[in-house]
Write a protein that holds these residues in place. Sequence first.
Motif, PDB file in Angstrom:
ATOM      1  N   GLU A  70       0.866  -1.181   0.000  1.00 51.39           N
ATOM      2  CA  GLU A  70       0.000   0.000   0.000  1.00 51.39           C
ATOM      3  C   GLU A  70       0.899   1.226   0.000  1.00 51.39           C
ATOM      4  OE1 GLU A  70      -3.893   1.107   2.405  1.00 51.39           O
ATOM      5  OE2 GLU A  70      -2.087   1.383   3.630  1.00 51.39           O
ATOM      6  N   ALA A  71       0.773   2.038  -1.053  1.00 52.55           N
ATOM      7  CA  ALA A  71       1.545   3.271  -1.166  1.00 52.55           C
ATOM      8  C   ALA A  71       0.622   4.446  -0.837  1.00 52.55           C
ATOM      9  CB  ALA A  71       2.101   3.410  -2.576  1.00 52.55           C
ATOM     10  N   ARG A  72       1.154   5.404  -0.100  1.00 51.35           N
ATOM     11  CA  ARG A  72       0.348   6.565   0.305  1.00 51.35           C
ATOM     12  C   ARG A  72       1.083   7.855  -0.038  1.00 51.35           C
ATOM     13  NH1 ARG A  72       0.233   2.763   4.157  1.00 51.35           N
ATOM     14  NH2 ARG A  72       1.792   3.732   5.460  1.00 51.35           N
ATOM     15  N   ARG A  73       0.313   8.786  -0.573  1.00 53.12           N
ATOM     16  CA  ARG A  73       0.793  10.147  -0.818  1.00 53.12           C
ATOM     17  C   ARG A  73      -0.380  11.044  -0.518  1.00 53.12           C
ATOM     18  NH1 ARG A  73       4.956  12.405  -2.288  1.00 53.12           N
ATOM     19  NH2 ARG A  73       5.373  14.102  -3.680  1.00 53.12           N
ATOM     20  N   GLY A  74      -0.315  11.765   0.590  1.00 45.16           N
ATOM     21  CA  GLY A  74      -1.443  12.577   1.033  1.00 45.16           C
ATOM     22  C   GLY A  74      -2.620  11.663   1.353  1.00 45.16           C
ATOM     23  N   GLU A  75      -3.768  11.972   0.814  1.00 47.44           N
ATOM     24  CA  GLU A  75      -4.967  11.161   1.044  1.00 47.44           C
ATOM     25  C   GLU A  75      -5.092  10.010   0.047  1.00 47.44           C
ATOM     26  OE1 GLU A  75      -7.035  11.533   3.673  1.00 47.44           O
ATOM     27  OE2 GLU A  75      -5.502  12.971   4.295  1.00 47.44           O
ATOM     28  N   ARG A  77      -4.318   6.561  -1.579  1.00 42.61           N
ATOM     29  CA  ARG A  77      -3.770   5.244  -1.238  1.00 42.61           C
ATOM     30  C   ARG A  77      -3.879   4.358  -2.460  1.00 42.61           C
ATOM     31  NH1 ARG A  77      -3.736   4.097   4.589  1.00 42.61           N
ATOM     32  NH2 ARG A  77      -4.249   6.051   5.595  1.00 42.61           N
ATOM     33  N   THR A  78      -2.790   3.678  -2.777  1.00 37.66           N
ATOM     34  CA  THR A  78      -2.731   2.822  -3.956  1.00 37.66           C
ATOM     35  C   THR A  78      -2.227   1.450  -3.550  1.00 37.66           C
ATOM     36  OG1 THR A  78      -2.168   4.769  -5.281  1.00 37.66           O
ATOM     37  CG2 THR A  78      -1.741   2.619  -6.269  1.00 37.66           C
ATOM     38  N   LEU A  79      -2.893   0.414  -4.040  1.00 39.18           N
ATOM     39  CA  LEU A  79      -2.413  -0.949  -3.830  1.00 39.18           C
ATOM     40  C   LEU A  79      -1.693  -1.398  -5.093  1.00 39.18           C
ATOM     41  CD1 LEU A  79      -5.468  -2.587  -2.034  1.00 39.18           C
ATOM     42  CD2 LEU A  79      -3.323  -1.818  -1.024  1.00 39.18           C
ATOM     43  N   VAL A  80      -0.547  -2.032  -4.909  1.00 38.78           N
ATOM     44  CA  VAL A  80       0.256  -2.515  -6.027  1.00 38.78           C
ATOM     45  C   VAL A  80       0.770  -3.906  -5.686  1.00 38.78           C
ATOM     46  CG1 VAL A  80       2.345  -1.377  -5.168  1.00 38.78           C
ATOM     47  CG2 VAL A  80       2.183  -1.963  -7.578  1.00 38.78           C
ATOM     48  N   ALA A  81       0.791  -4.782  -6.684  1.00 34.71           N
ATOM     49  CA  ALA A  81       1.330  -6.134  -6.501  1.00 34.71           C
ATOM     50  C   ALA A  81       2.797  -6.123  -6.909  1.00 34.71           C
ATOM     51  CB  ALA A  81       0.553  -7.127  -7.359  1.00 34.71           C
ATOM     52  N   CYS A  82       3.623  -6.738  -6.104  1.00 39.26           N
ATOM     53  CA  CYS A  82       5.056  -6.814  -6.380  1.00 39.26           C
ATOM     54  C   CYS A  82       5.461  -8.277  -6.451  1.00 39.26           C
ATOM     55  CB  CYS A  82       5.850  -6.111  -5.279  1.00 39.26           C
ATOM     56  SG  CYS A  82       5.436  -4.369  -5.085  1.00 39.26           S
ATOM     57  N   MET A  83       6.106  -8.666  -7.533  1.00 44.41           N
ATOM     58  CA  MET A  83       6.544 -10.049  -7.718  1.00 44.41           C
ATOM     59  C   MET A  83       8.050 -10.140  -7.491  1.00 44.41           C
ATOM     60  SD  MET A  83       3.754 -11.608  -8.358  1.00 44.41           S
ATOM     61  CE  MET A  83       4.491 -13.205  -8.676  1.00 44.41           C
ATOM     62  N   ILE A  84       8.416 -10.934  -6.478  1.00 44.11           N
ATOM     63  CA  ILE A  84       9.835 -11.139  -6.177  1.00 44.11           C
ATOM     64  C   ILE A  84      10.090 -12.633  -6.039  1.00 44.11           C
ATOM     65  CG2 ILE A  84      10.134  -8.900  -5.063  1.00 44.11           C
ATOM     66  CD1 ILE A  84      10.074 -10.483  -2.361  1.00 44.11           C
ATOM     67  N   ARG A  97       8.737   2.348  -2.888  1.00 43.96           N
ATOM     68  CA  ARG A  97       8.215   3.669  -2.519  1.00 43.96           C
ATOM     69  C   ARG A  97       8.618   4.725  -3.545  1.00 43.96           C
ATOM     70  NH1 ARG A  97      10.192   7.939  -0.517  1.00 43.96           N
ATOM     71  NH2 ARG A  97      12.161   7.023   0.085  1.00 43.96           N
ATOM     72  N   ARG A  98       9.887   4.721  -3.951  1.00 42.77           N
ATOM     73  CA  ARG A  98      10.363   5.702  -4.937  1.00 42.77           C
ATOM     74  C   ARG A  98       9.689   5.509  -6.295  1.00 42.77           C
ATOM     75  NH1 ARG A  98      15.181   4.588  -2.302  1.00 42.77           N
ATOM     76  NH2 ARG A  98      15.798   3.123  -3.928  1.00 42.77           N
ATOM     77  N   MET A  99       9.543   4.272  -6.727  1.00 42.54           N
ATOM     78  CA  MET A  99       8.917   4.006  -8.024  1.00 42.54           C
ATOM     79  C   MET A  99       7.473   4.485  -8.080  1.00 42.54           C
ATOM     80  SD  MET A  99      10.280   0.319  -9.157  1.00 42.54           S
ATOM     81  CE  MET A  99       9.434   0.531 -10.687  1.00 42.54           C
ATOM     82  N   LEU A 100       6.794   4.412  -6.947  1.00 39.40           N
ATOM     83  CA  LEU A 100       5.392   4.811  -6.892  1.00 39.40           C
ATOM     84  C   LEU A 100       5.219   6.277  -6.516  1.00 39.40           C
ATOM     85  CD1 LEU A 100       4.016   1.623  -5.145  1.00 39.40           C
ATOM     86  CD2 LEU A 100       3.902   2.208  -7.576  1.00 39.40           C
ATOM     87  N   ASP A 101       6.343   6.970  -6.323  1.00 42.15           N
ATOM     88  CA  ASP A 101       6.332   8.372  -5.912  1.00 42.15           C
ATOM     89  C   ASP A 101       5.430   8.570  -4.692  1.00 42.15           C
ATOM     90  OD1 ASP A 101       7.071  11.063  -5.991  1.00 42.15           O
ATOM     91  OD2 ASP A 101       5.342  11.585  -7.257  1.00 42.15           O
ATOM     92  N   TRP A 133      -4.793  -2.068 -10.624  1.00 38.88           N
ATOM     93  CA  TRP A 133      -3.548  -2.301  -9.898  1.00 38.88           C
ATOM     94  C   TRP A 133      -2.376  -2.401 -10.859  1.00 38.88           C
ATOM     95  CZ3 TRP A 133      -3.597  -6.181  -5.298  1.00 38.88           C
ATOM     96  CH2 TRP A 133      -4.610  -5.825  -4.391  1.00 38.88           C
ATOM     97  N   ALA A 134      -1.269  -1.793 -10.468  1.00 43.75           N
ATOM     98  CA  ALA A 134      -0.011  -2.012 -11.178  1.00 43.75           C
ATOM     99  C   ALA A 134       0.607  -3.300 -10.642  1.00 43.75           C
ATOM    100  CB  ALA A 134       0.940  -0.840 -10.940  1.00 43.75           C
TER     101      ALA A 134
END
Length: 179
Positions: A70-75, A77-84, A97-101, A133-134
């Motif tokens: 879950e990435a947050r910037r101000g109000e 909120r974005t959910l993103v799936a990460c494959m590792i 965090r940086r990639m999602l600004d 979702w990204a």
Amino acid sequence: MSTTRFGTLELAPAAEHPELLAAPVRDFLAAHPDERVLVGAIDAVLADTAAFCARYEVDPSQGANCVVVEARRGETRTLVACMILGSDRIDVNGAVRRMLDARRASFAPLDAVIEATGMQYGGVTPLGLPAEWAILVDEAVAASGPLIVGAGIRGAKLLVTGEYLAGLPGARVAPIAQR
């Protein structure tokens, strides 16, 4: 029906076993059929990476985990799936965090992930995620051959390739893991 083995896991074409797929995964594969996507039933108690790998003789680097952030910037909120890779750790507070600004990034709350995806904890997969979702696919995942991933339920796993994951709608290849 032809079967394939990966470690000791028996796999067959996912299209032939819709009962082994969560509804969103089943719907995704119906809309994006691909005979290379295989599925195998597992003991649901062994769905977590370490237990699965030990029982089914699969190296952690031969599996890709779907981590929801879950990435947050101000109000916002974005959910993103990460494959590792199962052998790596995700760099949530750095690379992701940086990639999602985003100002802040953290593992998404479990209840929110289950509700948003329609999948079970321990089985979340990038196939069938909400369209908005990204999907961030680590470079090592994208460069991998056959990989075990979730099937949306704890009682099954999919076999796909890194190339397949990198080609999913909304997917972007990026360095997001710590090795």
